[in-house]
Every structure is written in C-alpha cells, then in structure tokens.
Design an enzyme around this catalytic site. Structure first.
Site, PDB file in Angstrom:
ATOM      1  N   SER A  15      16.342 -10.232   3.673  1.00 52.30           N
ATOM      2  CA  SER A  15      15.339  -9.161   3.696  1.00 52.30           C
ATOM      3  C   SER A  15      14.536  -9.140   2.402  1.00 52.30           C
ATOM      4  CB  SER A  15      16.038  -7.817   3.889  1.00 52.30           C
ATOM      5  OG  SER A  15      17.014  -7.625   2.893  1.00 52.30           O
ATOM      6  N   GLU A  17      12.015  -6.560  -0.181  1.00 51.72           N
ATOM      7  CA  GLU A  17      11.625  -5.180  -0.506  1.00 51.72           C
ATOM      8  C   GLU A  17      10.189  -5.143  -1.027  1.00 51.72           C
ATOM      9  OE1 GLU A  17      14.478  -2.414  -2.362  1.00 51.72           O
ATOM     10  OE2 GLU A  17      12.946  -2.148  -3.894  1.00 51.72           O
ATOM     11  N   ASP A 109      15.034   8.890  -8.789  1.00 51.11           N
ATOM     12  CA  ASP A 109      15.211   9.062 -10.230  1.00 51.11           C
ATOM     13  C   ASP A 109      14.308  10.167 -10.726  1.00 51.11           C
ATOM     14  OD1 ASP A 109      17.178   7.298 -11.163  1.00 51.11           O
ATOM     15  OD2 ASP A 109      15.847   5.611 -10.740  1.00 51.11           O
ATOM     16  N   PHE A 216      14.934  -3.889 -17.952  1.00 54.78           N
ATOM     17  CA  PHE A 216      16.038  -3.768 -16.992  1.00 54.78           C
ATOM     18  C   PHE A 216      17.331  -3.405 -17.697  1.00 54.78           C
ATOM     19  CE2 PHE A 216      14.222  -6.690 -13.450  1.00 54.78           C
ATOM     20  CZ  PHE A 216      13.292  -5.705 -13.174  1.00 54.78           C
ATOM     21  N   HIS A 266      19.082  -9.487  -0.204  1.00 47.31           N
ATOM     22  CA  HIS A 266      17.929  -8.579  -0.207  1.00 47.31           C
ATOM     23  C   HIS A 266      17.120  -8.943  -1.444  1.00 47.31           C
ATOM     24  CE1 HIS A 266      15.654  -4.932   0.643  1.00 47.31           C
ATOM     25  NE2 HIS A 266      15.803  -4.540  -0.601  1.00 47.31           N
TER      26      HIS A 266
HETATM   27  P1  FAD Z   1      23.514   9.066  -5.451  1.00 47.98           P
HETATM   28  O1  FAD Z   1      24.302   8.314  -4.450  1.00 47.98           O
HETATM   29  O2  FAD Z   1      23.248  10.513  -5.180  1.00 47.98           O
HETATM   30  O3  FAD Z   1      24.242   8.879  -6.855  1.00 47.98           O
HETATM   31  C1  FAD Z   1      23.586   9.219  -8.071  1.00 47.98           C
HETATM   32  C2  FAD Z   1      24.625   9.540  -9.153  1.00 47.98           C
HETATM   33  O4  FAD Z   1      25.314  10.752  -8.818  1.00 47.98           O
HETATM   34  C3  FAD Z   1      25.720   8.475  -9.305  1.00 47.98           C
HETATM   35  O5  FAD Z   1      26.082   8.435 -10.666  1.00 47.98           O
HETATM   36  C4  FAD Z   1      26.878   9.030  -8.469  1.00 47.98           C
HETATM   37  O6  FAD Z   1      28.137   8.556  -8.934  1.00 47.98           O
HETATM   38  C5  FAD Z   1      26.709  10.516  -8.673  1.00 47.98           C
HETATM   39  N1  FAD Z   1      27.133  11.337  -7.537  1.00 47.98           N
HETATM   40  C6  FAD Z   1      26.990  11.080  -6.223  1.00 47.98           C
HETATM   41  N2  FAD Z   1      27.455  12.099  -5.501  1.00 47.98           N
HETATM   42  C7  FAD Z   1      27.874  13.050  -6.381  1.00 47.98           C
HETATM   43  C8  FAD Z   1      28.448  14.366  -6.251  1.00 47.98           C
HETATM   44  N3  FAD Z   1      28.685  14.911  -5.040  1.00 47.98           N
HETATM   45  N4  FAD Z   1      28.753  15.056  -7.380  1.00 47.98           N
HETATM   46  C9  FAD Z   1      28.520  14.515  -8.610  1.00 47.98           C
HETATM   47  N5  FAD Z   1      27.994  13.278  -8.795  1.00 47.98           N
HETATM   48  C10 FAD Z   1      27.677  12.572  -7.687  1.00 47.98           C
HETATM   49  N6  FAD Z   1      14.539   5.133  -6.187  1.00 47.98           N
HETATM   50  C11 FAD Z   1      13.431   5.704  -5.693  1.00 47.98           C
HETATM   51  O7  FAD Z   1      12.937   6.683  -6.258  1.00 47.98           O
HETATM   52  N7  FAD Z   1      12.818   5.189  -4.566  1.00 47.98           N
HETATM   53  C12 FAD Z   1      13.306   4.124  -3.896  1.00 47.98           C
HETATM   54  O8  FAD Z   1      12.732   3.707  -2.895  1.00 47.98           O
HETATM   55  C13 FAD Z   1      14.487   3.505  -4.387  1.00 47.98           C
HETATM   56  N8  FAD Z   1      15.043   2.442  -3.745  1.00 47.98           N
HETATM   57  C14 FAD Z   1      16.225   1.919  -4.212  1.00 47.98           C
HETATM   58  C15 FAD Z   1      16.823   0.873  -3.504  1.00 47.98           C
HETATM   59  C16 FAD Z   1      18.022   0.337  -3.945  1.00 47.98           C
HETATM   60  C17 FAD Z   1      18.653  -0.775  -3.177  1.00 47.98           C
HETATM   61  C18 FAD Z   1      18.633   0.835  -5.124  1.00 47.98           C
HETATM   62  C19 FAD Z   1      19.925   0.248  -5.638  1.00 47.98           C
HETATM   63  C20 FAD Z   1      18.056   1.878  -5.842  1.00 47.98           C
HETATM   64  C21 FAD Z   1      16.850   2.436  -5.380  1.00 47.98           C
HETATM   65  N9  FAD Z   1      16.244   3.501  -6.040  1.00 47.98           N
HETATM   66  C22 FAD Z   1      15.091   4.063  -5.554  1.00 47.98           C
HETATM   67  C23 FAD Z   1      16.808   4.031  -7.283  1.00 47.98           C
HETATM   68  C24 FAD Z   1      17.775   5.226  -7.021  1.00 47.98           C
HETATM   69  O9  FAD Z   1      17.075   6.306  -6.477  1.00 47.98           O
HETATM   70  C25 FAD Z   1      18.390   5.594  -8.363  1.00 47.98           C
HETATM   71  O10 FAD Z   1      19.238   4.587  -8.805  1.00 47.98           O
HETATM   72  C26 FAD Z   1      19.050   6.959  -8.429  1.00 47.98           C
HETATM   73  O11 FAD Z   1      19.330   7.244  -9.810  1.00 47.98           O
HETATM   74  C27 FAD Z   1      20.349   7.064  -7.663  1.00 47.98           C
HETATM   75  O12 FAD Z   1      20.166   7.027  -6.331  1.00 47.98           O
HETATM   76  P2  FAD Z   1      21.402   6.986  -5.315  1.00 47.98           P
HETATM   77  O13 FAD Z   1      20.866   7.113  -3.970  1.00 47.98           O
HETATM   78  O14 FAD Z   1      22.311   5.866  -5.635  1.00 47.98           O
HETATM   79  O15 FAD Z   1      22.101   8.388  -5.732  1.00 47.98           O
END
Ligand code: FAD
Length: 289
Positions: A15, A17, A109, A216, A266
């Site tokens: 895939s 991105e 973020d 990075f 990916h």
């Molecule tokens: P989460 O899964 O919510 O985790 C974030 C943090 O919170 C982690 O440290 C986790 O351990 C912690 N956590 C999770 N649940 C809890 C809880 N219940 N209580 C306390 N702590 C908790 N960003 C964008 O803005 N747009 C995008 O399109 C985008 N695409 C991405 C695609 C990929 C493949 C990846 C790897 C990242 C992408 N990101 C994107 C970046 C991502 O949004 C950031 O890395 C963000 O900081 C974390 O997102 P997450 O969904 O992993 O968050």
C-alpha cells in the site's frame, strides 16, 4: 478481494500513503503519482488527515476521487483532534455513499492542529475506533509504534494501550516508520505476548536528506542505525547518490521484513512515485511476491 480479507489469507499486502495536496500544482502532481502507482496494483492507498478547520474534508474528497476515478481501494485516515463525534458520523455517512469502507483511526498530534480548532470528544484513538465499529460496515485500523509512541512511558505501557485499540475493534495496525528492523520484530513479539494478534503492516519511507533524518529523530523519536546515518551523511547534497542509497537501504529493509513474515508493506510516498516504484520493483524481484 478487500485488503483486510487478503490480510487474513496471509497474502502479502502492498500500500501507499498520500496526503491531501494544498495547491492545484501539487494536486496535478499527486494525480500523476497515483496514475504511476496504480500500475503496481496496490492493495490500497491511504490518505492522511492532518490539519484543522475545513482541511480535514480534503481527505474525504481525495479519497472519493481516488476511489471513483482511479478505482483504487482507499483507506481514509480520521483523527480525534480534527473532528467532533457528530462530524465523524457525517463523514462516515459520506464515506458509505462513496463505497469507502476502510478507515485508519488516529488521535492526531496537537501541534498539527491549531488550538481553537482542536476537537475534544475523543481523547484517544481507542475511543474513536469503538465508535466507528458501532456504525458497522467499516474495516478499522490503528497506528502503532515499534520504538514506542513518544509520549508513552515505556514500550510495554504503549503496547498495553495498543491492546485497548485492538479490543475496541482495530482489525489491522500500521506502524510508524522505522529504520531498524530489529525494532519491528521485537515489537511483534511483545505485541503477541500482550495478546495482540491482528496483522501489523510495517510503514517504510526512504530518507531523502540529512535534515529530514534530524527531523524524524527529533519529532518521531525513531532510531537511525549507524550504516544509514553514515550513508545519509555521505550522500547529502548529491541527489542521485542519495536516491540510490536510500532506495537500496529501504529495499533491503523491506525484503528482510517480508522474508521475516511481515504481512506486507505500507510505503509513505510523500505524494511521489519514483522511490516507491523502485522499492517495490526491487522487493518483488528479491522476494518473489
Ligand atoms: P493513541 O492510540 O490515542 O495513543 C497516543 C498516546 O496515548 C500513546 O502514547 C498511548 O500509549 C497513549 N494512550 C492511548 N490510550 C490511552 C489512555 N486510555 N490513557 C492514557 N494514555 C493513552 N496524524 C495525523 O494527524 N493525521 C494522520 O493522518 C496520521 N496518520 C498516521 C498514520 C500512521 C500509520 C501513524 C503511525 C501515525 C499517523 N499519524 C497521523 C500520527 C498520529 O496521529 C500521532 O502519532 C499521535 O500522536 C498518536 O496517534 P495514535 O492514534 O497512535 O494515538
């Protein structure tokens, strides 16, 4: 066959991105890229959702074009920080009308979203995933971090949170980019020990320069192996030399991952096709997939 079905069969999935372009010129370049990459028959392309205000809707719009006009299987990224619950419900309705049934659910973020445009109905991706699963019909995935998410106190703590995402309904995971496969394989072992059994697609990107490497390391907190650092330093400023070096590095990384059992690849394309094409060609020759 849907890519989530293909993942279940154990066939490798490839895939790309993309991110939504901001200008007409960048849009034209992206469509040229999509035309080139289509020739490689990707199992899906994903579209990021990375900013505030009306910008998140560019993701949905681009997904619609890539699906309708290019016939690509599309994964729409949706973030907690960019949308309220009711906006998510509206977007999901739109995606269904466009026959788009794949979502990558993320928190986003905070530094990428202006404070006054930040939404707060969801604090973590697991909550968004749980909501998306309630609407039914979507194959939902989540992000994961082989070297741990920068905010997590430890890799084990991060994996415990990741398990919550999988329990909420994430059917597949895509990793943050990484440059040392040992992190991926260690991560898989730890995830399996924590009871996570969904496929984990490794996210790869060839580095294009010294400055990018520094960014990075700082922003994503990913490790740079010595061999990669030396190569980047050696070829910095030499466009062709850098391209060849970084594509070779990523191709070797990809081949080792696939041979080691990764369910596919990916590729983070930055909306460009040349490196992605070169890597996939190298990998398909080397691993025969
Ligand atoms: P989460 O899964 O919510 O985790 C974030 C943090 O919170 C982690 O440290 C986790 O351990 C912690 N956590 C999770 N649940 C809890 C809880 N219940 N209580 C306390 N702590 C908790 N960003 C964008 O803005 N747009 C995008 O399109 C985008 N695409 C991405 C695609 C990929 C493949 C990846 C790897 C990242 C992408 N990101 C994107 C970046 C991502 O949004 C950031 O890395 C963000 O900081 C974390 O997102 P997450 O969904 O992993 O968050």
């Amino acid at each position: 066959m849907k890519f989530t079905e293909r993942l279940k069969t154990g066939k490798k999935v490839f895939s790309f991105e993309f991110y939504p372009p901001k200008t007409a010129e960048d849009t034209a370049k992206l469509f040229a890229t999509a035309l080139e990459l289509m020739k490689l028959s990707p199992d899906f392309v994903s579209v990021t959702n990375s900013s505030s205000g009306v910008a998140p809707y560019r993701t949905v719009a681009l997904c619609g074009v890539l699906k309708a006009q290019f016939g690509l299987e599309v994964v729409a990224h949706l973030t907690c920080l960019a949308h309220t619950k009711s906006e998510i419900a509206g977007i999901c309705g739109g995606l269904v009308k466009m026959d788009i049934t794949n979502i990558l659910a993320l928190r986003g973020d905070p530094h990428n979203v202006e404070a006054d445009a930040r939404r707060s109905d969801y604090s973590h991706a697991s909550q968004l995933i749980a909501d998306l699963k309630k609407t039914g019909g979507f194959a939902v995935g989540g992000a994961c971090y082989p070297e741990k998410h920068p905010e997590a106190p430890s890799l084990d703590a991060d994996i415990a949170r990741l398990k919550e995402k999988v329990d909420a309904g994430a059917e597949y995971l895509i990793t943050q980019l990484f440059f040392d496969n040992a992190f991926y394989f260690r991560f898989l072992e730890k995830a399996a020990a924590a009871g996570i059994s969904v496929p984990v697609l490794p996210g790869l990107m060839p580095l294009t320069g010294y400055k990018q490497m520094q960014n990075f390391t700082k922003l994503m907190q990913v490790g740079i192996p010595d061999a990669l650092r030396k190569g980047i330093e050696r070829w910095d400023g030499d466009k062709d030399g850098m391209f060849k070096f970084s594509v070779d590095y990523a191709s070797a990384q990809a081949a080792e991952l696939l041979k080691g059992g990764a369910p596919g690849l990916h590729l983070y394309t930055l909306n460009r096709s040349r490196a992605a094409i070169a890597i996939l060609k190298n990998v398909r020759t080397d691993v025969a997939v």
